[in-house]
Scaffold this active site. Structure first.
Site, PDB file in Angstrom:
ATOM      1  N   ARG A  82       0.851  -1.195   0.000  1.00 36.80           N
ATOM      2  CA  ARG A  82       0.000   0.000   0.000  1.00 36.80           C
ATOM      3  C   ARG A  82       0.886   1.245   0.000  1.00 36.80           C
ATOM      4  NH1 ARG A  82      -1.797   0.693   4.368  1.00 36.80           N
ATOM      5  NH2 ARG A  82      -1.292  -1.180   5.525  1.00 36.80           N
ATOM      6  N   TYR A 210      -1.197  -3.502  -6.971  1.00 36.80           N
ATOM      7  CA  TYR A 210      -1.064  -4.182  -5.669  1.00 36.80           C
ATOM      8  C   TYR A 210      -2.427  -4.279  -4.973  1.00 36.80           C
ATOM      9  CZ  TYR A 210      -0.311  -5.087  -0.802  1.00 36.80           C
ATOM     10  OH  TYR A 210      -0.426  -5.625   0.444  1.00 36.80           O
ATOM     11  N   GLY A 211      -2.732  -5.458  -4.466  1.00 35.08           N
ATOM     12  CA  GLY A 211      -4.043  -5.764  -3.880  1.00 35.08           C
ATOM     13  C   GLY A 211      -4.646  -4.672  -3.014  1.00 35.08           C
ATOM     14  N   LYS A 219      -9.808  -2.389   1.300  1.00 35.55           N
ATOM     15  CA  LYS A 219      -9.452  -1.233   2.124  1.00 35.55           C
ATOM     16  C   LYS A 219     -10.260   0.000   1.714  1.00 35.55           C
ATOM     17  CE  LYS A 219      -6.335  -3.610   4.256  1.00 35.55           C
ATOM     18  NZ  LYS A 219      -6.633  -4.089   5.610  1.00 35.55           N
ATOM     19  N   HIS A 239     -10.901  -2.301  11.231  1.00 32.20           N
ATOM     20  CA  HIS A 239      -9.812  -3.155  10.746  1.00 32.20           C
ATOM     21  C   HIS A 239      -9.606  -4.280  11.768  1.00 32.20           C
ATOM     22  CE1 HIS A 239      -5.318  -3.263   9.291  1.00 32.20           C
ATOM     23  NE2 HIS A 239      -6.069  -4.082   8.586  1.00 32.20           N
ATOM     24  N   SER A 261      -1.591  -3.883  10.181  1.00 29.16           N
ATOM     25  CA  SER A 261      -1.202  -4.810   9.117  1.00 29.16           C
ATOM     26  C   SER A 261       0.058  -5.583   9.519  1.00 29.16           C
ATOM     27  CB  SER A 261      -0.912  -4.035   7.838  1.00 29.16           C
ATOM     28  OG  SER A 261      -1.954  -3.116   7.602  1.00 29.16           O
ATOM     29  N   CYS A 263       0.531  -7.860  11.765  1.00 28.27           N
ATOM     30  CA  CYS A 263       0.748  -8.129  13.183  1.00 28.27           C
ATOM     31  C   CYS A 263       0.038  -9.424  13.589  1.00 28.27           C
ATOM     32  CB  CYS A 263       0.279  -6.966  14.041  1.00 28.27           C
ATOM     33  SG  CYS A 263       1.319  -5.506  13.858  1.00 28.27           S
ATOM     34  N   ASP A 288      -9.663  -9.729   8.619  1.00 28.88           N
ATOM     35  CA  ASP A 288      -9.133  -8.381   8.366  1.00 28.88           C
ATOM     36  C   ASP A 288     -10.122  -7.254   8.651  1.00 28.88           C
ATOM     37  OD1 ASP A 288      -6.915  -6.776   7.473  1.00 28.88           O
ATOM     38  OD2 ASP A 288      -7.965  -6.445   5.580  1.00 28.88           O
ATOM     39  N   ARG A 380       2.025 -12.296  -0.875  1.00 27.18           N
ATOM     40  CA  ARG A 380       0.680 -12.599  -0.388  1.00 27.18           C
ATOM     41  C   ARG A 380       0.091 -13.862  -1.000  1.00 27.18           C
ATOM     42  NH1 ARG A 380      -1.868  -8.614   3.174  1.00 27.18           N
ATOM     43  NH2 ARG A 380      -0.296  -7.002   3.370  1.00 27.18           N
ATOM     44  N   ASP A 506      -0.548 -20.599  21.388  1.00 23.98           N
ATOM     45  CA  ASP A 506      -0.569 -20.314  22.825  1.00 23.98           C
ATOM     46  C   ASP A 506      -1.327 -19.025  23.152  1.00 23.98           C
ATOM     47  OD1 ASP A 506       0.736 -22.521  24.161  1.00 23.98           O
ATOM     48  OD2 ASP A 506       2.487 -21.981  22.956  1.00 23.98           O
ATOM     49  N   ASN A 507      -1.656 -18.244  22.142  1.00 25.06           N
ATOM     50  CA  ASN A 507      -2.512 -17.078  22.405  1.00 25.06           C
ATOM     51  C   ASN A 507      -3.882 -17.521  22.921  1.00 25.06           C
ATOM     52  OD1 ASN A 507      -0.469 -15.392  21.636  1.00 25.06           O
ATOM     53  ND2 ASN A 507      -1.181 -15.181  19.521  1.00 25.06           N
TER      54      ASN A 507
END
Ligand code: OXD
Ligand code: MN
Length: 595
Positions: A82, A210-211, A219, A239, A261, A263, A288, A380, A506-507
């Site tokens: 982006r 780009y997407g 977006k 988001h 983005s 993360c 997303d 991606r 583990d989250n």
């Protein structure tokens, strides 16, 4: 086969919506394509597009045995992420776009874009792509129509949204659709503009393939125009991923989570709990974007407006995201990863060892000795959600799912604890509004700098961010039973520079604590930052590396770091001062007092 020989090059309009017909005619007169193709979204059409894209060298068909229905694409090396500096919110008043967006008046921007798009599709095909954001039949669903001269965009839109006749059926003879025009032009950064006109419900994107810049439903519509529409109509466009946690007794709880983005939203949304969580399952609703509105029962309900995943490939593997590894084996378009000689794909962090030779994301011969990455860090996969083995069946429910919790999280090496809970909605809005995160490769620019990214919406809020905060506070009035709000940080590092928390599956342990709080099953300690977990309530079974000392390090609140943190909030608050809700200042004062 070239453009001229394509059997698909022209087709008859497949809608009689007079607003659509008039607009397409006007845009075609401007762009002057050789052909217009009205997409119907059928499988036959998809197959024909794939053939055509392969024949033109836009796509490479991958190994049909190992990756059936999958294709490979390389974007222009100057066009891999982006471009926030070329993204504009064009409102009549600059103040409506606010200080966090680039602004040019609609008059000027339309004129500039008219020059660029005039005749831009000469000799090319203009594809008319009708699509839905949201499940068919949902009161929350919106219709978009994207006109594009990129067959890669058409095939990607078909994955990412519900495309074709279903959208015309939803639209009927209404004028209520987002108008989107995309032209590749010469894919040059100097002629790259991603422009939003919220007051016209329209988008014009030029100069990129780009997407994030060109799949206009994502977006541009679902977040930038979506946030504008949401404020006007009393809902929220965020988001956020959406997931469902199923307990062994079959009860499902739904959670939304906002992370910037790259993360880990996709990994979190598709998480597989550790083995000790017998009978627990995580279902993906979305990875997303969430559209949320108050339901008649006073709770907040959410839908995923998308139909596919545009996920980051590097780092995806059987440990970090086994469900993603499953779902990308079919019907997927890979962009800017590495291409192996056997027609399969690879990226840094893949389960397979680095290939002894392959072509890198730019098509250059690559070996492990090359000293460069084989896949672009923002490469991606674009894959349909229906391939997800853990796709929540509720994803097609027109009402959406009721939320028990909202989680905010950034990528922070220091300062921010693993998890804490807001005292109430207002405090939660403060946590979201002051979120900071290190920048990543999802956008061009320097990587690894902490910046304020409120609600992970900095690049996506389609109006004045101060008013966006106001909208968050105001929404509370129409949600009598709001979700609880939490803050997490999977990325805290120890003195040795290593991550303190294992993350990924583990989250689940953090989710477990969060749900325990939402359902009134677990107590907590009141601390300066919010409610924090007690050691004895936090399930760390089978995780010997997290001993008491490590847990305390993960949860530590260092007053000096927090003093600096609060001062760094000021930079954003000052920029937004004109419309900054007073509640945020009060929350800040309360935090300072607690510290
Ligand atoms: C994305 C992004 O692609 O946030 O989802 O950049
Ligand atoms: Mn995103």
């Amino acid at each position: 086969m070239n453009v001229e020989e394509s059997t698909l090059r022209g087709s008859q309009p497949n809608t009689d919506n007079s607003h659509v017909l008039a607009w397409v005619e006007e845009q075609a007169r401007l762009c002057q394509p050789a052909h217009i193709h009205w997409c119907d979204g059928s499988v036959a059409e998809k197959r024909a597009f794939e053939e055509e894209a392969v024949a033109k060298g836009i796509l490479i068909r991958l190994n049909a045995e190992k990756f059936p229905g999958c294709f490979y694409h390389r974007s222009n090396p100057n066009d891999v992420a982006r471009v926030e500096q070329s993204t504009f919110i064009c409102t009549r008043n600059e103040d409506d776009a606010g200080p966090t967006n680039n602004w040019v008046s609609p008059k000027l921007m339309y004129a500039r874009l008219r020059e660029l798009t005039e005749g831009a599709m000469r000799g090319r095909t203009l594809y008319v792509v009708p699509y839905l954001m949201g499940p068919a039949g949902s009161p929350m669903t919106k219709v978009g129509v994207e006109l594009t001269d990129s067959i890669y965009v058409v095939l990607s839109m078909r994955i990412m949204a519900r495309m074709g006749k279903v959208a015309w059926d939803h639209l009927g003879d209404s004028d209520d659709f987002s108008r989107g025009l995309h032209c590749l032009l010469d894919v040059h950064p100097d002629r790259r503009f991603i422009c939003h006109f919220p007051q016209d419900n329209s988008i014009i994107s030029v100069g990129s393939g780009y997407g994030g810049n060109v799949l206009l439903g994502k977006k541009c519509l679902a977040l930038r125009l979506g946030s504008w529409l949401a404020r006007d109509e009393g809902w929220m466009a965020e988001h956020m991923l959406l997931l469902g946690v199923e307990a062994p007794d079959g009860r499902k709880s739904f959670i939304a989570a906002a992370f910037p983005s790259q993360c880990g939203k996709t990994n979190f949304a598709m998480m597989v709990p550790p083995a000790r969580y017998v009978g627990w399952r995580i279902w993906t609703v979305g990875d997303d974007i969430a559209w949320m509105r108050p339901g008649p029962d006073g709770r907040l309900w959410a839908i995923n407006p998308e139909a596919g995943y545009f996920g980051v490939a590097p780092g995806t593997n059987g440990r970090t995201n086994p469900n993603a590894m499953q779902l990308i084996k079919r019907d997927t378009i890979f962009t800017n990863v590495a291409l192996k000689p056997d027609g399969t794909v690879w990226w840094e962090g893949h389960d397979d060892p680095a290939p002894s030779e392959c072509l890198d994301w730019q098509g250059r011969p690559w070996t492990p000795a090359s000293g460069e990455k084989a896949a672009h860090p923002n490469s991606r996969f674009t894959a349909p959600m229906e391939n997800n083995p853990m796709l929540a069946p509720e994803v097609t429910d027109p009402q959406g799912v009721p939320l028990e919790a909202i989680i905010f999280g950034g990528r922070r090496a220091t300062t921010v604890p693993l998890v804490f809970e807001a005292f109430n909605w207002s405090h939660g809005v403060f946590l979201g509004a002051t979120m900071g995160s290190e920048t990543t490769a999802a956008a061009t620019g320097q990587v690894g700098q902490v910046r304020r990214d409120p609600m992970a919406m900095l690049p996506f809020c389609g109006y004045n961010m101060g008013r966006y905060f106001r909208h968050w506070f105001d929404m509370r009035k129409s949600i009598p039973f709001p979700p609880r709000i939490f803050n997490v940080n999977w990325f805290r590092q120890g003195a040795d520079g290593k991550f303190l928390w294992p993350g990924f599956g583990d989250n689940m342990r953090v989710l477990q604590w969060i749900l325990g709080r939402c359902q009134g099953r677990i107590g907590a300690n009141e601390a300066a930052l919010g409610w924090v977990p007690r050691w004895e309530d936090f399930d760390l079974t089978d995780l010997p590396e997290i001993d008491r000392a490590r847990f305390d390090e993960l949860q530590a609140m260092n007053p000096d770091e927090w003093r600096r943190e609060i001062l760094s909030h000021d930079e954003l608050f000052m920029r937004l001062y004109q419309h900054l809700p007073k509640e945020l200042i009060f929350q800040r004062e309360l935090l300072v007092a607690r510290l």
